[in-house]
Design a protein around this motif. Structure first.
Motif, PDB file in Angstrom:
ATOM      1  N   ALA A   1       0.828  -1.207   0.000  1.00 36.51           N
ATOM      2  CA  ALA A   1       0.000   0.000   0.000  1.00 36.51           C
ATOM      3  C   ALA A   1       0.864   1.259   0.000  1.00 36.51           C
ATOM      4  O   ALA A   1       0.577   2.221  -0.728  1.00 36.51           O
ATOM      5  CB  ALA A   1      -0.939  -0.005   1.203  1.00 36.51           C
TER       6      ALA A   1
ATOM      7  N   GLU B   1      -7.385 -11.209  -3.742  1.00 31.72           N
ATOM      8  CA  GLU B   1      -8.440 -10.438  -3.088  1.00 31.72           C
ATOM      9  C   GLU B   1      -7.858  -9.559  -1.972  1.00 31.72           C
ATOM     10  O   GLU B   1      -8.258  -8.395  -1.814  1.00 31.72           O
ATOM     11  CB  GLU B   1      -9.526 -11.359  -2.530  1.00 31.72           C
TER      12      GLU B   1
ATOM     13  N   MET C   1      -6.022  -6.731  -3.685  1.00 31.46           N
ATOM     14  CA  MET C   1      -6.975  -5.745  -4.192  1.00 31.46           C
ATOM     15  C   MET C   1      -7.503  -4.869  -3.062  1.00 31.46           C
ATOM     16  O   MET C   1      -7.617  -3.646  -3.204  1.00 31.46           O
ATOM     17  CB  MET C   1      -8.141  -6.424  -4.908  1.00 31.46           C
ATOM     18  N   GLU C   2      -7.806  -5.488  -1.935  1.00 30.54           N
ATOM     19  CA  GLU C   2      -8.361  -4.723  -0.818  1.00 30.54           C
ATOM     20  C   GLU C   2      -7.364  -3.714  -0.271  1.00 30.54           C
ATOM     21  O   GLU C   2      -7.710  -2.555  -0.009  1.00 30.54           O
ATOM     22  CB  GLU C   2      -8.825  -5.663   0.292  1.00 30.54           C
TER      23      GLU C   2
ATOM     24  N   LEU D   1      -4.917  -2.351  -1.901  1.00 26.56           N
ATOM     25  CA  LEU D   1      -4.728  -1.298  -2.903  1.00 26.56           C
ATOM     26  C   LEU D   1      -5.922  -0.345  -2.925  1.00 26.56           C
ATOM     27  O   LEU D   1      -5.760   0.855  -3.137  1.00 26.56           O
ATOM     28  CB  LEU D   1      -4.478  -1.917  -4.280  1.00 26.56           C
ATOM     29  N   ARG D   2      -7.114  -0.867  -2.669  1.00 25.23           N
ATOM     30  CA  ARG D   2      -8.285   0.010  -2.546  1.00 25.23           C
ATOM     31  C   ARG D   2      -8.125   0.951  -1.355  1.00 25.23           C
ATOM     32  O   ARG D   2      -8.506   2.121  -1.419  1.00 25.23           O
ATOM     33  CB  ARG D   2      -9.556  -0.821  -2.387  1.00 25.23           C
ATOM     34  N   LEU D   3      -7.572   0.436  -0.262  1.00 27.04           N
ATOM     35  CA  LEU D   3      -7.321   1.286   0.909  1.00 27.04           C
ATOM     36  C   LEU D   3      -6.320   2.385   0.578  1.00 27.04           C
ATOM     37  O   LEU D   3      -6.490   3.537   0.998  1.00 27.04           O
ATOM     38  CB  LEU D   3      -6.825   0.443   2.086  1.00 27.04           C
TER      39      LEU D   3
ATOM     40  N   TYR E   1      -5.810   3.734  -2.324  1.00 22.19           N
ATOM     41  CA  TYR E   1      -6.510   4.713  -3.163  1.00 22.19           C
ATOM     42  C   TYR E   1      -7.430   5.589  -2.320  1.00 22.19           C
ATOM     43  O   TYR E   1      -7.482   6.808  -2.485  1.00 22.19           O
ATOM     44  CB  TYR E   1      -7.306   3.997  -4.254  1.00 22.19           C
ATOM     45  N   PHE E   2      -8.156   4.965  -1.393  1.00 21.48           N
ATOM     46  CA  PHE E   2      -9.044   5.704  -0.492  1.00 21.48           C
ATOM     47  C   PHE E   2      -8.261   6.767   0.274  1.00 21.48           C
ATOM     48  O   PHE E   2      -8.659   7.933   0.318  1.00 21.48           O
ATOM     49  CB  PHE E   2      -9.726   4.726   0.466  1.00 21.48           C
TER      50      PHE E   2
END
Length: 99
Positions: free
Chosen positions: A47, A73, A76-77, A79-81, A83-84
């Protein structure tokens, strides 16, 4: 867990052995097993590398995370964090347009 130094740290160790050892110690100290398991440490570093825009770091650390047992998964999670977190400053800055 065997800590593999990034190639650029290895290269710097050849240039400045004394200070390179200091940098190596920091890397090894951060990545050695501790309260966080190996997989979790790799996901956190993934991250952070994504936030920094380190393409090569993301490539390498994603592979290391998978080797430590991370699923796509989980990757992905995390990396979403990333981005958030990175996007929140942009949203906060949006508000200036409406002052």
């Amino acid at each position: 867990m065997t800590v593999r130094l990034p190639w650029f740290v290895e290269k710097y160790c050849e240039i400045d052995e004394a200070y390179g050892q200091t940098i190596s110690s920091v890397v090894e100290g951060a990545m050695q097993p501790g309260v966080l398991e190996e997989k979790t440490k790799h996901l956190v570093v993934l991250a952070l590398d994504a936030l920094k825009g380190s393409t090569e770091g993301v490539r390498v650390v994603a592979r290391q995370a998978r080797q430590a047992g991370a699923s796509d998964e989980e990757i992905m999670e995390v990396l979403r964090l990333a981005y958030f977190v990175s996007g929140m400053d942009t949203v906060k800055t949006f508000l200036v347009a409406f002052e």
